[in-house]
Design a protein around this motif. Sequence first.
Motif, short mmCIF file in Angstrom:
data_model
loop_
_atom_site.label_atom_id
_atom_site.label_comp_id
_atom_site.label_asym_id
_atom_site.label_seq_id
_atom_site.Cartn_x
_atom_site.Cartn_y
_atom_site.Cartn_z
N TYR A 1 -7.13 1.40 -0.82
CA TYR A 1 -7.74 0.14 -0.39
C TYR A 1 -6.99 -1.05 -0.98
O TYR A 1 -6.59 -1.02 -2.15
N GLY A 2 -6.87 -2.08 -0.20
CA GLY A 2 -6.32 -3.33 -0.73
C GLY A 2 -5.86 -4.23 0.40
O GLY A 2 -5.28 -3.76 1.37
N PRO A 3 -6.14 -5.54 0.29
CA PRO A 3 -5.62 -6.48 1.29
C PRO A 3 -4.13 -6.71 1.08
O PRO A 3 -3.57 -6.32 0.04
N ILE A 4 -3.49 -7.35 2.04
CA ILE A 4 -2.05 -7.61 1.95
C ILE A 4 -1.73 -8.36 0.66
O ILE A 4 -0.70 -8.15 0.03
N GLU A 5 -2.64 -9.23 0.24
CA GLU A 5 -2.41 -10.10 -0.92
C GLU A 5 -2.27 -9.31 -2.22
O GLU A 5 -1.81 -9.84 -3.22
N THR A 6 -2.71 -8.05 -2.22
CA THR A 6 -2.60 -7.24 -3.45
C THR A 6 -1.89 -5.91 -3.18
O THR A 6 -1.67 -5.15 -4.10
N ASN A 7 -1.56 -5.64 -1.95
CA ASN A 7 -1.22 -4.29 -1.51
C ASN A 7 -2.35 -3.37 -2.01
O ASN A 7 -3.48 -3.83 -2.11
#
Lengths: 104, 527
Positions: free
Chosen positions: B317-323
């Motif tokens: 899990y993770g948004p692009i902003e954190t990979n």
Amino acid sequence: MKLRESVIDKSIVQNFLVDAVRKFSPYCPGDLSMATPLIRTGIVDSLTIMEVTKYIESCINTSLPVAKINRESFRTLEALSDMLFDFIKEHNLDLDIDGLKGMG
Amino acid sequence: MDNLGQVLERSINLYPDDVALICSGEQVTYAQLGERVAQFASYFSGLGLNKGDSVAIASFKSIDVVSVMQAALRVDLVYVSLDPRFPPERLKELIRDAAVSVVVLDEFLSQEWSKLEFLPDCIQYALTLHDEKKLEIKSDVKCHNFKEINSDSNDYKRFVPQRKGEDLAYLLYTSGSTGKPKGVRITHDNALAFVEWAASEFEFSQDEHFLNHAQLSFDLSVLDLYNAFLAGARVTLLPEDDAMFFSYVVNLIRDDQITNLYMVPSGIIGLMDKGALMKEAMPKLKRILFAGEKFPVTRLKALLDWVEPNQEVYNLYGPIETNVCTFSKIKTDIVFRSECPIGEAISNAQVALRQDNGIISYDGEGEIVVSGRCVSPGYLNSPILNKSKFFLQDNHRWYCTGDYGYFDKNKVLWLKGRKDNLIKIRGYRIELDEIESHVQDTELVDDVVAVFHGSNSESGAIVLWCVFNQQALDSYGSIDIVVNLIRQKLKSVLPHFMLPKLIKSVKELPKTNRGKVDRLKLKERGI
């Protein structure tokens, strides 16, 4: 309306597929030609391919072999028409060209 | 290691004769890849660009495209991978936003771009990869065809990157709620934080074979490429055209003895349903990793039913902003709730929950916030957005994901829902506000709301509910014409996965007690 293979000419298959792609693609341009690339332009994506395939199968009342559903067949409408026309001929199938009307 | 380009360099030195990349029947060893990277690096270095300038790669997957990405890192440029299927207007907007100096185009896009009248002023050079003819673009851009360029060096070691750590390595674009896509800045350290964690968690070995199914503009590709390079393993780049045909992909997994599969859940479900992915089709597969959207529990159970004990399944899990910022190993005896857990923080990140009063906690419920090496320094050219999405607290810089979650009694994190109107369709992140903003721009509607109808990304669809402007209806004569105008506008600015399936007319939009549009009521109304 159901058309037998013997009375089908390729333009009927082509028109049938133009309508199908227009129906299922969220991204169909106004000037869709038989030579327009379908995948590279984003006109069809994986979901559209599944929907168009499912629709074709319901209109010919048989499953398309997995080997027929590939990047070559979906390259252009012309390629897709050629594949479907040959398949209908080879297996002596009916094509229910009014299928779309029943799909709302 | 402090420069992302060093990941490849290591394997060029250690495993020069081993196969590195395979794509469309072509394959190169690490040494050959190094030579190709050096040729592109030589070309870039001859252009007289400044360190940190941007190179946009708008091309379908190929070995050359990956070589360009690596060459950019080698000569201290920042690469921006763009989906060539985006409408020209969107590509131009992204290029302008990233102040791109060089665009790299393949044959298809070279042809499309030769028809365009205007290109962003920032572009100084255009390089085409495959076209035998010279590229012709109607502007002051200097055009080069790579096949005609005489590279003066194929020595990889000649280029020694200077940029590292907190310098930018690449930019990823995602949908933005203000009507403009957001450029997420990723530093060398951000990317390496993820790559190093993944290498340690999954223990990739040199004999592995990665399948790169995601587009290169998608952050899933970071693991496919850089972790394979780090391990000295091989990667098959699955061309975008082939990736859509599930039976082809399954055959490839079996025949090429793929060991690592990293995809969005809807892709894996497609392989299961349409490609007959099953035990027999993946004798060598070591692990299935998924990310980008929820995996419906019933389908995940079906997958776990035939996964062998030595094959691992992970939810990342993770948004692009954190990979990736959390991970969960899905064991066959896992107890699911309405979905599967997103697990625990990766070693290079801290994950916590932010309460409505701003307090950060490690239990209870709240908005998921992330800090650590993996967190992006922020969006490009978006100071206001950066202020609202990033904050400092307890000596840490936190990113607000917009996802609500909760920790269970075992400190395992679960997702609960979204704070805003962001949705995921087949792994694509879509801000519904961005679609609405473009419709508002047409002035054909008085009010509009985009609603995602459906429970999952395979069967669901975006529907636009519009209160049409009466003056527009009177002047065009029919709703159909107005709807078509809206569709044309959206097609010119939005990628295909953001286009609404249906455009519906309503007299007024239902509102909640607080005066906000009641999306739930529209959802219940059905389509």
